[in-house]
Scaffold this motif. Structure first.
Motif, PDB file in Angstrom:
ATOM      1  N   PRO A 128     -20.662  18.150 -47.961  1.00  0.00           N
ATOM      2  CA  PRO A 128     -19.343  17.427 -47.770  1.00  0.00           C
ATOM      3  C   PRO A 128     -18.310  17.337 -48.916  1.00  0.00           C
ATOM      4  O   PRO A 128     -17.265  17.510 -48.886  1.00  0.00           O
ATOM      5  N   ASN A 169     -10.315  15.600 -46.641  1.00  0.00           N
ATOM      6  CA  ASN A 169     -11.392  14.982 -46.009  1.00  0.00           C
ATOM      7  C   ASN A 169     -11.851  15.174 -44.688  1.00  0.00           C
ATOM      8  O   ASN A 169     -11.741  14.492 -43.785  1.00  0.00           O
ATOM      9  N   ARG A 170     -12.235  16.473 -44.326  1.00  0.00           N
ATOM     10  CA  ARG A 170     -12.078  17.059 -42.767  1.00  0.00           C
ATOM     11  C   ARG A 170     -13.502  17.540 -42.339  1.00  0.00           C
ATOM     12  O   ARG A 170     -13.654  18.029 -41.507  1.00  0.00           O
ATOM     13  N   PHE A 171     -14.571  17.417 -43.281  1.00  0.00           N
ATOM     14  CA  PHE A 171     -16.013  18.013 -43.281  1.00  0.00           C
ATOM     15  C   PHE A 171     -16.441  17.632 -41.621  1.00  0.00           C
ATOM     16  O   PHE A 171     -16.858  18.288 -41.052  1.00  0.00           O
ATOM     17  N   ASP A 172     -16.426  16.144 -41.581  1.00  0.00           N
ATOM     18  CA  ASP A 172     -17.004  15.771 -40.206  1.00  0.00           C
ATOM     19  C   ASP A 172     -16.358  16.348 -38.951  1.00  0.00           C
ATOM     20  O   ASP A 172     -16.914  16.871 -37.964  1.00  0.00           O
ATOM     21  N   ASP A 173     -15.054  16.350 -39.118  1.00  0.00           N
ATOM     22  CA  ASP A 173     -14.136  16.752 -37.963  1.00  0.00           C
ATOM     23  C   ASP A 173     -14.367  18.232 -37.923  1.00  0.00           C
ATOM     24  O   ASP A 173     -14.699  18.801 -36.631  1.00  0.00           O
ATOM     25  N   MET A 227     -17.268  20.004 -38.441  1.00  0.00           N
ATOM     26  CA  MET A 227     -18.747  20.045 -37.979  1.00  0.00           C
ATOM     27  C   MET A 227     -18.725  19.484 -36.289  1.00  0.00           C
ATOM     28  O   MET A 227     -19.342  20.243 -35.605  1.00  0.00           O
ATOM     29  N   ARG A 228     -18.134  18.532 -36.043  1.00  0.00           N
ATOM     30  CA  ARG A 228     -17.755  18.358 -34.644  1.00  0.00           C
ATOM     31  C   ARG A 228     -17.219  19.364 -33.863  1.00  0.00           C
ATOM     32  O   ARG A 228     -17.663  19.646 -32.695  1.00  0.00           O
TER      33      ARG A 228
END
Length: 325
Positions: A125, A135-139, A141-142
């Motif tokens: 991340p 800061n878009r790593f989680d977006d 991955m989803r």
């Protein structure tokens, strides 16, 4: 009637940019973010339809929608539908940074999108955030999980090889594709007009990775006529595959099968080429198709045998987002 050049190369694949705007600030492309230097009027849905219809009439079978970030256009589903309605187009792909993929994956697939490339330069991340400037790593991955869930024909992840950033993550990426039907593609960093200093500091050849794969039992696959330039490897222990794009390799341009159209209606014969051939004046009415085809045929005869990146010639491309990468 197949579009071909003086070097015997035939063109089945169109990379069509629909915007040069991007909401990421990738170190190797737009480190300062997208700069609104002038108001751009991007191709309309009808202009896009006429463009693709004309390319289809001279042999194009695959269209990749690119940007900038194509997901920023609110009429993206209508664009995909217009392309999908053209009978001889067999594959519609799109390259995206994945920021809103989780929200729209089903809509895009329902519109006719069959293949998806998602830019993921790191699976760590904080490194992802450092490379992309957001800061878009989680977006993202989803979005990948959602893309797998809705069942696209093919899903690829793109990672630009960057020395001192992600050059030690191969094992993480291999673990990621071990149980996922995804093609992981590593792309050598390319020099553009505005990114020369970053290239000089962080370029990394893919030769070491190729040697490692071969030593570990990965086998190179045959390339289809409308595939991109990746050398794709498979392994019996992995559901996914691994691709390597090496634009600085000898004879890289020999198998070129693609042309580009920018978001403002210029055809580019090469990512690292000339100013582009304006075609927008010939996509205003359906009856203009014969004139447009004639212009396309004349233009491709001037396509050079190589991009000459090895000699440090980056052409007139300021950054990858300018004409769709």
């Amino acid at each position: 009637m197949q579009l071909s050049d003086n070097h015997g190369r035939k063109f089945y694949y169109l990379r069509l940019s629909i915007t040069d705007v991007c909401n990421f600030k990738c170190e190797y492309c737009l480190p300062d973010g997208y700069q609104h230097t002038q108001k751009q009027c991007f191709l309309s849905v009808d202009e896009i339809r006429r463009t693709v219809e004309s390319f289809a009439a001279v042999g194009t079978e695959k269209v990749r929608v690119t940007g900038g970030e194509p997901g920023l256009r609110k009429d993206l589903p209508q664009i995909i539908e217009a392309i999908a309605a053209i009978p001889s187009i067999k594959k519609i792909a799109m390259t995206t940074n994945g920021y809103n993929l989780a929200k729209h994956a089903q809509t895009w697939k329902d519109a006719g999108l069959s293949q998806l490339n998602i830019s993921v330069d790191s699976l760590t991340p904080h490194l992802f955030n450092k490379i992309t400037g957001v800061n878009r790593f989680d977006d993202v991955m989803r979005g990948i999980d959602k893309a797998l869930e809705v069942g696209f024909d093919k899903i690829k992840l793109n990672s630009v090889l960057i020395k001192e950033f992600n050059d030690n993550e191969l094992q993480q990426f291999l673990a990621f594709i071990k149980s996922r039907k995804i093609e992981m593609r590593f792309i050598e960093l390319m020099e553009c007009g505005q990114t020369g200093d970053f290239f000089n500091q962080h370029h990394l050849s893919g030769d070491g990775m190729k040697t490692f794969l071969q030593q570990q039992g990965w086998v190179q696959q045959l390339r289809a006529k409308d595939d991109g330039p990746a050398q794709v490897y498979s392994h019996p222990d992995y559901q996914g595959s691994l691709g390597l794009i090496q634009p600085y390799a000898k004879d890289f341009c020999d198998t070129c099968n693609r042309l580009r159209v920018s978001a403002v209606g210029k055809m580019h014969l090469c990512l690292f080429g000339e100013e582009g051939v304006d075609i927008r004046d010939l996509i205003q009415h359906d009856e203009q198709q014969p004139q447009l085809i004639d212009r396309l045929q004349q233009a491709v005869q001037t396509k050079k045998v190589s991009h000459y990146l090895q000699q440090g010639n980056t052409g007139n491309t300021p950054h990858l987002a300018s004409i769709g990468g």
